[in-house]
Design a protein around this motif. Structure first.
Motif, PDB file in Angstrom:
ATOM      1  N   GLY A 115      78.889-102.270 -57.444  1.00 51.31           N
ATOM      2  CA  GLY A 115      78.123-103.143 -58.308  1.00 51.31           C
ATOM      3  C   GLY A 115      76.688-102.724 -58.517  1.00 51.31           C
ATOM      4  N   LEU A 116      76.307-101.515 -58.115  1.00 49.67           N
ATOM      5  CA  LEU A 116      74.939-101.053 -58.294  1.00 49.67           C
ATOM      6  C   LEU A 116      74.746-100.461 -59.682  1.00 49.67           C
ATOM      7  N   ALA A 117      73.672-100.862 -60.359  1.00 50.68           N
ATOM      8  CA  ALA A 117      73.393-100.324 -61.682  1.00 50.68           C
ATOM      9  C   ALA A 117      72.749 -98.947 -61.575  1.00 50.68           C
ATOM     10  N   ASP A 118      72.034 -98.679 -60.489  1.00 56.07           N
ATOM     11  CA  ASP A 118      71.409 -97.373 -60.267  1.00 56.07           C
ATOM     12  C   ASP A 118      71.114 -97.227 -58.786  1.00 56.07           C
ATOM     13  N   GLN A 119      70.445 -96.147 -58.414  1.00 51.60           N
ATOM     14  CA  GLN A 119      70.155 -95.893 -56.995  1.00 51.60           C
ATOM     15  C   GLN A 119      68.653 -95.950 -56.702  1.00 51.60           C
ATOM     16  N   THR A 121      64.926 -97.493 -55.516  1.00 58.58           N
ATOM     17  CA  THR A 121      64.510 -98.162 -54.276  1.00 58.58           C
ATOM     18  C   THR A 121      64.726 -99.664 -54.362  1.00 58.58           C
ATOM     19  N   GLU A 122      64.365-100.259 -55.542  1.00 56.12           N
ATOM     20  CA  GLU A 122      64.513-101.700 -55.719  1.00 56.12           C
ATOM     21  C   GLU A 122      65.985-102.134 -55.652  1.00 56.12           C
ATOM     22  N   THR A 123      66.838-101.332 -56.322  1.00 61.34           N
ATOM     23  CA  THR A 123      68.264-101.676 -56.343  1.00 61.34           C
ATOM     24  C   THR A 123      68.885-101.544 -54.957  1.00 61.34           C
ATOM     25  N   THR A 124      68.505-100.491 -54.242  1.00 54.64           N
ATOM     26  CA  THR A 124      69.025-100.294 -52.890  1.00 54.64           C
ATOM     27  C   THR A 124      68.598-101.431 -51.968  1.00 54.64           C
ATOM     28  N   ALA A 125      67.352-101.890 -52.144  1.00 55.67           N
ATOM     29  CA  ALA A 125      66.854-103.011 -51.329  1.00 55.67           C
ATOM     30  C   ALA A 125      67.645-104.281 -51.616  1.00 55.67           C
ATOM     31  N   LEU A 126      67.933-104.517 -52.900  1.00 52.46           N
ATOM     32  CA  LEU A 126      68.713-105.696 -53.252  1.00 52.46           C
ATOM     33  C   LEU A 126      70.158-105.580 -52.778  1.00 52.46           C
ATOM     34  N   HIS A 127      70.658-104.356 -52.710  1.00 47.12           N
ATOM     35  CA  HIS A 127      72.003-104.139 -52.168  1.00 47.12           C
ATOM     36  C   HIS A 127      72.042-104.535 -50.691  1.00 47.12           C
ATOM     37  N   SER A 128      71.001-104.164 -49.963  1.00 48.27           N
ATOM     38  CA  SER A 128      70.909-104.569 -48.552  1.00 48.27           C
ATOM     39  C   SER A 128      70.793-106.091 -48.445  1.00 48.27           C
ATOM     40  N   ALA A 129      70.035-106.683 -49.376  1.00 50.51           N
ATOM     41  CA  ALA A 129      69.880-108.143 -49.375  1.00 50.51           C
ATOM     42  C   ALA A 129      71.216-108.830 -49.623  1.00 50.51           C
ATOM     43  N   ALA A 130      72.078-108.192 -50.428  1.00 49.51           N
ATOM     44  CA  ALA A 130      73.401-108.765 -50.690  1.00 49.51           C
ATOM     45  C   ALA A 130      74.216-108.850 -49.405  1.00 49.51           C
ATOM     46  N   HIS A 131      74.111-107.827 -48.562  1.00 52.45           N
ATOM     47  CA  HIS A 131      74.815-107.854 -47.281  1.00 52.45           C
ATOM     48  C   HIS A 131      74.277-108.978 -46.395  1.00 52.45           C
ATOM     49  N   LEU A 132      72.963-109.151 -46.392  1.00 49.86           N
ATOM     50  CA  LEU A 132      72.364-110.230 -45.603  1.00 49.86           C
ATOM     51  C   LEU A 132      72.758-111.593 -46.169  1.00 49.86           C
ATOM     52  N   LEU A 133      72.846-111.674 -47.497  1.00 54.15           N
ATOM     53  CA  LEU A 133      73.243-112.928 -48.138  1.00 54.15           C
ATOM     54  C   LEU A 133      74.659-113.319 -47.730  1.00 54.15           C
ATOM     55  N   LEU A 134      75.568-112.347 -47.725  1.00 55.06           N
ATOM     56  CA  LEU A 134      76.937-112.634 -47.299  1.00 55.06           C
ATOM     57  C   LEU A 134      76.964-113.113 -45.847  1.00 55.06           C
ATOM     58  N   ALA A 135      76.199-112.440 -44.992  1.00 57.56           N
ATOM     59  CA  ALA A 135      76.144-112.841 -43.582  1.00 57.56           C
ATOM     60  C   ALA A 135      75.582-114.257 -43.445  1.00 57.56           C
ATOM     61  N   ARG A 148      83.159-111.822 -53.731  1.00 60.98           N
ATOM     62  CA  ARG A 148      84.135-111.703 -54.807  1.00 60.98           C
ATOM     63  C   ARG A 148      83.619-110.829 -55.954  1.00 60.98           C
ATOM     64  N   GLY A 149      82.435-110.278 -55.783  1.00 62.32           N
ATOM     65  CA  GLY A 149      81.866-109.419 -56.815  1.00 62.32           C
ATOM     66  C   GLY A 149      80.354-109.461 -56.746  1.00 62.32           C
ATOM     67  N   SER A 150      79.718-108.500 -57.403  1.00 64.47           N
ATOM     68  CA  SER A 150      78.264-108.491 -57.455  1.00 64.47           C
ATOM     69  C   SER A 150      77.818-107.605 -58.608  1.00 64.47           C
ATOM     70  N   ASN A 151      76.605-107.824 -59.043  1.00 62.60           N
ATOM     71  CA  ASN A 151      75.972-106.953 -60.029  1.00 62.60           C
ATOM     72  C   ASN A 151      74.514-106.839 -59.631  1.00 62.60           C
ATOM     73  N   LEU A 157      69.679-109.630 -58.408  1.00 59.78           N
ATOM     74  CA  LEU A 157      70.960-109.540 -57.714  1.00 59.78           C
ATOM     75  C   LEU A 157      71.819-110.724 -58.131  1.00 59.78           C
ATOM     76  N   ARG A 158      73.049-110.456 -58.596  1.00 61.58           N
ATOM     77  CA  ARG A 158      74.027-111.515 -58.820  1.00 61.58           C
ATOM     78  C   ARG A 158      75.125-111.330 -57.796  1.00 61.58           C
ATOM     79  N   PHE A 159      75.446-112.395 -57.083  1.00 58.24           N
ATOM     80  CA  PHE A 159      76.402-112.295 -55.980  1.00 58.24           C
ATOM     81  C   PHE A 159      77.467-113.375 -56.141  1.00 58.24           C
ATOM     82  N   ASP A 160      78.733-112.969 -56.257  1.00 62.15           N
ATOM     83  CA  ASP A 160      79.835-113.917 -56.399  1.00 62.15           C
ATOM     84  C   ASP A 160      80.556-114.070 -55.062  1.00 62.15           C
TER      85      ASP A 160
END
Length: 199
Positions: A115-119, A121-135, A148-151, A157-160
């Motif tokens: 679900g990453l739009a690019d690589q 620094t900001e996107t990678t940080a939000l990707h890490s935040a998604a893992h913390l959000l799930l936890a 169930r999905g993310s963008n 960050l959109r997190f389903d």
């Protein structure tokens, strides 16, 4: 549906979980049924307004009612029949549905895996935040919660995730606190047996 389900659960001997979770199952079924009734009422109101303004309903209009309000094509046809009307150019429903599907595929084609739009620094940080959000969600709501999905883009960050109820303000605050404290403590996320925890 709730009453029928209760009869089924009482007579179902092969599914022990149904009996032990009967109250919760009936609550969810009743809630879903009430939501569907609201969908029907909203859909009928929108069709009435549309008929008043346009004087007709096309297949493309019917798809708009379906895509926007969750009002099924068959119910649109039934409602129009009761009103002495019918859908004009019914084939345009399938055409609108196809355009919508193509647009959705195009929108998702440029995403990276996960679900990453690019690589960036900001996107990678939000990707890490998604893992913390799930936890955090699993900590507050329970281990039944799964992604169930993310963008994820550099801006947001959109997190389903699955959960059968709308989160309360208190639950949202607890999840936010969990994530913020994890970030402040420079937590390391680790996956254990399909679930995510941080330490």
């Amino acid at each position: 549906m709730g009453e029928l389900s209760e009869v089924y659960i009482d007579e179902a001997t092969a599914y022990e979980d149904l009996h032990s979770n009967k109250k919760k199952v009936i609550e969810i079924i009743n809630k879903e049924e009430n939501l569907f009734y609201k969908t029907l009422q909203q859909g009928e109101l929108e069709i009435q307004k549309h008929l008043k303004n346009k004087g007709k309903v096309t297949g493309a209009d019917a798809f708009y009612f379906y895509e926007t309000y969750g009002f099924p094509l068959e119910l649109t046809e039934e409602f129009l029949t009761e009103s002495g009307c019918s859908i004009e150019n019914r084939a345009s429903f399938a055409e609108a549905e196809k355009r919508h599907a193509e647009k959705s595929r195009t929108a998702s084609a440029g995403k990276f895996k996960g679900g990453l739009a690019d690589q960036s620094t900001e996107t990678t940080a939000l990707h890490s935040a998604a893992h913390l959000l799930l936890a955090g969600l699993r900590e507050v709501l329970g281990d039944h919660v799964h992604q169930r999905g993310s963008n994820i883009t550099s801006e947001r960050l959109r997190f389903d995730f699955n959960h059968d109820e709308k989160l309360t303000p208190e639950q949202i605050a607890k999840v936010e606190k969990y994530v913020n404290e994890a970030i402040s403590s420079k937590a390391v996320a680790k996956r254990r047996r399909g679930s995510l925890r941080h330490k």
